[in-house]
Design a protein around this motif. Sequence first.
Motif, PDB file in Angstrom:
ATOM      1  N   LYS A 205    -171.975 -50.767 -58.474  1.00 23.70           N
ATOM      2  CA  LYS A 205    -172.664 -49.402 -58.802  1.00 23.70           C
ATOM      3  C   LYS A 205    -172.976 -48.959 -60.088  1.00 23.70           C
ATOM      4  N   GLY A 206    -172.734 -49.713 -61.048  1.00 21.10           N
ATOM      5  CA  GLY A 206    -173.106 -49.496 -62.299  1.00 21.10           C
ATOM      6  C   GLY A 206    -172.172 -48.894 -63.028  1.00 21.10           C
ATOM      7  N   TYR A 207    -171.015 -48.392 -62.877  1.00 21.24           N
ATOM      8  CA  TYR A 207    -170.271 -47.353 -63.438  1.00 21.24           C
ATOM      9  C   TYR A 207    -169.777 -47.964 -64.665  1.00 21.24           C
ATOM     10  N   LYS A 208    -169.389 -47.087 -65.676  1.00 18.38           N
ATOM     11  CA  LYS A 208    -169.111 -47.505 -66.966  1.00 18.38           C
ATOM     12  C   LYS A 208    -167.795 -46.724 -67.274  1.00 18.38           C
ATOM     13  N   PHE A 209    -166.599 -47.386 -66.998  1.00 17.19           N
ATOM     14  CA  PHE A 209    -165.300 -46.816 -66.841  1.00 17.19           C
ATOM     15  C   PHE A 209    -164.426 -47.870 -67.597  1.00 17.19           C
ATOM     16  N   GLU A 210    -163.357 -47.348 -67.932  1.00 18.92           N
ATOM     17  CA  GLU A 210    -161.995 -47.865 -68.888  1.00 18.92           C
ATOM     18  C   GLU A 210    -160.775 -47.268 -67.849  1.00 18.92           C
ATOM     19  N   HIS A 211    -159.974 -48.082 -68.058  1.00 23.07           N
ATOM     20  CA  HIS A 211    -158.437 -47.868 -67.306  1.00 23.07           C
ATOM     21  C   HIS A 211    -157.382 -47.892 -68.132  1.00 23.07           C
ATOM     22  N   GLY A 212    -156.079 -47.451 -68.111  1.00 20.02           N
ATOM     23  CA  GLY A 212    -154.874 -47.671 -68.538  1.00 20.02           C
ATOM     24  C   GLY A 212    -154.176 -48.794 -67.608  1.00 20.02           C
ATOM     25  N   PRO A 213    -152.708 -49.159 -68.086  1.00 20.10           N
ATOM     26  CA  PRO A 213    -151.908 -49.942 -67.464  1.00 20.10           C
ATOM     27  C   PRO A 213    -151.737 -49.531 -66.213  1.00 20.10           C
ATOM     28  N   GLY A 214    -151.197 -50.377 -65.189  1.00 23.51           N
ATOM     29  CA  GLY A 214    -150.581 -50.033 -64.056  1.00 23.51           C
ATOM     30  C   GLY A 214    -149.490 -49.151 -63.732  1.00 23.51           C
ATOM     31  N   ILE A 215    -149.527 -48.202 -62.842  1.00 21.10           N
ATOM     32  CA  ILE A 215    -148.670 -47.206 -62.886  1.00 21.10           C
ATOM     33  C   ILE A 215    -147.750 -47.435 -61.704  1.00 21.10           C
ATOM     34  N   HIS A 216    -148.088 -47.837 -60.320  1.00 22.58           N
ATOM     35  CA  HIS A 216    -147.510 -47.955 -59.259  1.00 22.58           C
ATOM     36  C   HIS A 216    -148.155 -48.764 -58.398  1.00 22.58           C
ATOM     37  N   LEU A 217    -147.528 -49.509 -57.348  1.00 21.23           N
ATOM     38  CA  LEU A 217    -147.941 -50.368 -56.543  1.00 21.23           C
ATOM     39  C   LEU A 217    -147.698 -50.015 -55.034  1.00 21.23           C
ATOM     40  N   GLU A 218    -148.777 -49.908 -54.218  1.00 19.32           N
ATOM     41  CA  GLU A 218    -148.485 -49.472 -52.704  1.00 19.32           C
ATOM     42  C   GLU A 218    -148.673 -50.916 -51.726  1.00 19.32           C
ATOM     43  N   PRO A 219    -147.610 -51.621 -51.585  1.00 19.18           N
ATOM     44  CA  PRO A 219    -148.041 -52.854 -50.752  1.00 19.18           C
ATOM     45  C   PRO A 219    -148.548 -52.618 -49.495  1.00 19.18           C
ATOM     46  N   LEU A 220    -149.701 -53.498 -49.163  1.00 19.71           N
ATOM     47  CA  LEU A 220    -150.355 -53.225 -47.647  1.00 19.71           C
ATOM     48  C   LEU A 220    -149.510 -53.752 -46.703  1.00 19.71           C
ATOM     49  N   THR A 221    -149.402 -53.054 -45.579  1.00 19.12           N
ATOM     50  CA  THR A 221    -148.377 -53.256 -44.517  1.00 19.12           C
ATOM     51  C   THR A 221    -149.203 -53.753 -42.969  1.00 19.12           C
ATOM     52  N   VAL A 222    -148.658 -54.534 -42.337  1.00 17.31           N
ATOM     53  CA  VAL A 222    -149.077 -54.762 -41.089  1.00 17.31           C
ATOM     54  C   VAL A 222    -148.241 -54.207 -40.144  1.00 17.31           C
ATOM     55  N   PHE A 223    -148.775 -53.319 -39.272  1.00 18.96           N
ATOM     56  CA  PHE A 223    -148.034 -52.424 -38.071  1.00 18.96           C
ATOM     57  C   PHE A 223    -148.420 -53.073 -36.767  1.00 18.96           C
ATOM     58  N   SER A 224    -147.626 -52.823 -35.831  1.00 16.50           N
ATOM     59  CA  SER A 224    -147.971 -53.204 -34.395  1.00 16.50           C
ATOM     60  C   SER A 224    -147.128 -52.443 -33.632  1.00 16.50           C
ATOM     61  N   LYS A 225    -147.657 -51.635 -32.420  1.00 20.02           N
ATOM     62  CA  LYS A 225    -146.790 -51.265 -31.272  1.00 20.02           C
ATOM     63  C   LYS A 225    -146.780 -52.309 -30.164  1.00 20.02           C
ATOM     64  N   LYS A 226    -147.617 -53.246 -30.116  1.00 22.96           N
ATOM     65  CA  LYS A 226    -147.596 -54.234 -29.019  1.00 22.96           C
ATOM     66  C   LYS A 226    -146.692 -55.345 -29.493  1.00 22.96           C
ATOM     67  N   PHE A 227    -146.567 -55.717 -30.729  1.00 24.82           N
ATOM     68  CA  PHE A 227    -145.714 -57.000 -30.993  1.00 24.82           C
ATOM     69  C   PHE A 227    -144.490 -56.693 -31.629  1.00 24.82           C
ATOM     70  N   LYS A 228    -143.335 -57.577 -31.380  1.00 29.10           N
ATOM     71  CA  LYS A 228    -142.320 -57.352 -32.052  1.00 29.10           C
ATOM     72  C   LYS A 228    -142.099 -58.011 -33.207  1.00 29.10           C
ATOM     73  N   ASP A 229    -142.748 -59.274 -33.377  1.00 26.27           N
ATOM     74  CA  ASP A 229    -142.802 -59.851 -34.638  1.00 26.27           C
ATOM     75  C   ASP A 229    -143.862 -60.719 -34.564  1.00 26.27           C
ATOM     76  N   VAL A 230    -144.290 -61.687 -35.547  1.00 33.59           N
ATOM     77  CA  VAL A 230    -145.385 -62.375 -35.704  1.00 33.59           C
ATOM     78  C   VAL A 230    -145.565 -63.531 -34.606  1.00 33.59           C
ATOM     79  N   ALA A 231    -144.490 -64.120 -34.174  1.00 33.69           N
ATOM     80  CA  ALA A 231    -144.620 -65.012 -33.192  1.00 33.69           C
ATOM     81  C   ALA A 231    -145.008 -64.638 -32.024  1.00 33.69           C
ATOM     82  N   SER A 232    -144.977 -63.219 -31.627  1.00 36.41           N
ATOM     83  CA  SER A 232    -145.374 -62.747 -30.403  1.00 36.41           C
ATOM     84  C   SER A 232    -146.685 -62.479 -30.324  1.00 36.41           C
ATOM     85  N   VAL A 233    -147.566 -62.342 -31.299  1.00 36.31           N
ATOM     86  CA  VAL A 233    -148.804 -62.109 -31.489  1.00 36.31           C
ATOM     87  C   VAL A 233    -149.664 -62.889 -30.279  1.00 36.31           C
TER      88      VAL A 233
END
Length: 283
Positions: free
Chosen positions: A109-137
């Motif tokens: 998109k052609g933005y001209k931006f700068e940024h500072g160092p990292g502040i926080h992390l939000e880990p991506l998470t896999v949710f399921s109502k149908k499967f109790k664990d990965v093996a049951s997928v």
Amino acid sequence: MRKKLALALTGVATLFALTACGGGNSAAPSATATLDPANPTIVKVGASPIPHAQILEFIDKNLAAKNGIDLEITEIDDYQTPNIALADGSLDANYFQTEAYLADQMKTKGYKFEHGPGIHLEPLTVFSKKFKDVASVTEGAVVVLNNDPVNQLRGLRVLESAGLLTGLVDGDSALTVQDDAAKNPKKLKFQEVNSEQVPKFYQEDPTVGMAIVNGNYIVQAKLNKDEVLAQESAENNPNANFLTWRAGESTPAIAKLDELLRSDEVREYIKTTWTEGDVIPAF
């Protein structure tokens, strides 16, 4: 001051007028003038509601005034508006994105931006109502996930780390993986939606087998932690969120805000507010 509203998609003409550029600077701007607590400088910041706007509000209530700044915080629910508003001057800075996402936005998109160092992390998470664990997928399970290329690949790699996908390469997407029997042995079916819509589809669509959710939306939607199947590792994770501003606009007020975002007080606030690992200090 915190505004509970979303900015309009303004400044589109400005977007097309910008020229493409390289990656953002990860060094904070330098304060070259003294900020006056008796006459604080207003900084307009756009941020995702949770946790970004909450963290900014903590700063505004506890740290900003005595350091000579006054925050005007605008909550923005999507991942496109904050950069549009920063580019057209509606905002002085934004706080919502990662290095990989910003680099892609600047390239496409052609933005001209700068940024500072990292502040926080939000880990991506896999949710399921149908499967109790990965093996049951089961074969052919429907996976709802983010539709932006950077976060989508990041989500697919969480599935790979859980053993549900294999052999992913940079540039892979739901489209390239879905019909590739070698990479997708369980023939998972992918449904792509905007990141903020993933929890809604997960909670309301009975056909969804799994959902890959960004950390901020996990908190916002109050998802059930008993339904977690897999989570992105926080160790050596490059996807920390940071403060972003227009290139060359290294104002003392932005420098001070960036400094406060990585203060001991903010680190402690993050650790005591999000105790289950949805939000993790990156400094």
